[in-house]
Design a protein around this motif. Structure first.
Motif, mmCIF file in Angstrom:
data_model
loop_
_atom_site.group_PDB
_atom_site.id
_atom_site.type_symbol
_atom_site.label_atom_id
_atom_site.label_comp_id
_atom_site.label_asym_id
_atom_site.label_seq_id
_atom_site.Cartn_x
_atom_site.Cartn_y
_atom_site.Cartn_z
ATOM 1 N N ILE A 170 -0.446 1.890 -4.032
ATOM 2 C CA ILE A 170 0.379 3.279 -3.136
ATOM 3 C C ILE A 170 -0.899 2.833 -1.686
ATOM 4 O O ILE A 170 -0.044 3.213 -1.115
ATOM 5 N N ARG A 171 -2.049 2.920 -2.451
ATOM 6 C CA ARG A 171 -2.615 3.195 -1.008
ATOM 7 C C ARG A 171 -1.931 2.220 0.263
ATOM 8 O O ARG A 171 -2.189 2.352 1.442
ATOM 9 N N SER A 172 -1.713 1.232 -0.756
ATOM 10 C CA SER A 172 -2.111 -0.271 0.215
ATOM 11 C C SER A 172 -0.824 -0.194 0.889
ATOM 12 O O SER A 172 -0.473 -0.660 2.055
ATOM 13 N N GLU A 173 0.118 0.492 0.387
ATOM 14 C CA GLU A 173 1.672 0.589 0.924
ATOM 15 C C GLU A 173 1.758 1.348 2.101
ATOM 16 O O GLU A 173 1.935 0.771 3.131
ATOM 17 N N LYS A 174 0.873 2.483 2.154
ATOM 18 C CA LYS A 174 0.145 3.414 2.742
ATOM 19 C C LYS A 174 -0.537 2.910 4.096
ATOM 20 O O LYS A 174 0.444 3.198 5.209
ATOM 21 N N MET A 175 -0.676 2.065 3.781
ATOM 22 C CA MET A 175 -1.827 1.364 4.824
ATOM 23 C C MET A 175 -1.277 0.284 5.148
ATOM 24 O O MET A 175 -1.598 0.158 6.678
ATOM 25 N N ALA A 176 -0.414 -0.208 4.939
ATOM 26 C CA ALA A 176 0.839 -1.381 5.655
ATOM 27 C C ALA A 176 1.242 -0.767 6.531
ATOM 28 O O ALA A 176 1.525 -1.353 7.200
ATOM 29 N N ARG A 177 2.444 0.974 6.175
ATOM 30 C CA ARG A 177 3.341 1.418 7.265
ATOM 31 C C ARG A 177 1.536 2.137 8.200
ATOM 32 O O ARG A 177 3.039 1.661 9.161
ATOM 33 N N LEU A 178 1.376 1.808 7.753
ATOM 34 C CA LEU A 178 0.497 2.936 9.260
ATOM 35 C C LEU A 178 0.321 1.102 10.278
ATOM 36 O O LEU A 178 -0.496 2.199 11.388
ATOM 37 N N ALA A 179 -0.484 0.365 9.667
ATOM 38 C CA ALA A 179 -0.343 -0.907 10.332
ATOM 39 C C ALA A 179 0.805 -1.340 11.183
ATOM 40 O O ALA A 179 1.236 -1.650 12.410
ATOM 41 N N ILE A 180 2.156 -0.882 10.605
ATOM 42 C CA ILE A 180 3.086 -1.123 11.402
ATOM 43 C C ILE A 180 3.742 -0.037 12.640
ATOM 44 O O ILE A 180 4.006 -0.302 13.325
ATOM 45 N N ASP A 181 3.161 1.466 12.272
ATOM 46 C CA ASP A 181 2.883 2.379 13.067
ATOM 47 C C ASP A 181 2.449 1.730 14.083
ATOM 48 O O ASP A 181 2.126 2.215 15.593
ATOM 49 N N ALA A 182 1.347 1.048 14.523
ATOM 50 C CA ALA A 182 0.740 0.674 15.576
ATOM 51 C C ALA A 182 0.965 -0.676 16.370
ATOM 52 O O ALA A 182 0.186 -1.134 17.040
ATOM 53 N N GLY A 183 1.561 -0.724 15.360
ATOM 54 C CA GLY A 183 3.027 -2.207 16.203
ATOM 55 C C GLY A 183 2.629 -3.530 15.910
ATOM 56 O O GLY A 183 2.891 -4.766 15.989
ATOM 57 N N VAL A 184 1.595 -4.100 14.307
ATOM 58 C CA VAL A 184 2.130 -4.578 13.354
ATOM 59 C C VAL A 184 3.246 -5.469 13.083
ATOM 60 O O VAL A 184 3.740 -4.044 12.613
#
Length: 124
Positions: free
Chosen positions: A76-90
């Motif tokens: 759950i947390r890793s998916e949330k952080m992956a989506r945050l990374a996408i929001d940051a341009g990854v």
């Protein structure tokens, strides 16, 4: 591996087996987003720690040589952080389905804590 298109980025969900194989072949950087306490108690040997509370997507390494795969306790947390990374341009990021719990259920090796001495020990 499952993948989802998020805007112009790709979010991948890797199985424990896919992560284990790619990690053993040195094809990925495995980043644990759990708390330092969780990591100290037990973790996948060689995984880096970037706790969710201090996660800075813009500080992630580039992925020209190795892919980044995030993991947590349950996914759950890793998916949330992956989506945050996408929001940051990854533009491409992955996380491990089921997290460390799935890793342990699959009987994959990890570093645990010897409860008698408090010392780290290899498990599996």
């Amino acid at each position: 591996m499952k993948s989802e298109t998020v805007g112009s980025a790709t979010l991948e969900t890797w199985s424990v087996e896919e992560v284990e194989q790619a990690f053993a072949a040195n094809e990925i950087v495995l980043i644990d987003v759990r708390t330092p306490q969780e990591y100290i108690f037990e973790h996948i040997e060689g995984a880096l720690l970037m706790p969710m509370a201090f996660f800075k997507a813009e500080k992630l390494p580039g992925q020209t040589e190795k892919r980044i795969v995030l993991h947590c306790g349950s996914g759950i947390r890793s998916e949330k952080m992956a989506r945050l990374a996408i929001d940051a341009g990854v533009t491409k990021i992955a996380h491990m389905d089921g997290g460390f719990g799935a890793w342990k259920t699959a009987k994959k090796p990890y570093i645990g804590t010897d409860m008698a001495s408090g010392a780290p020990k290899r498990v599996g």
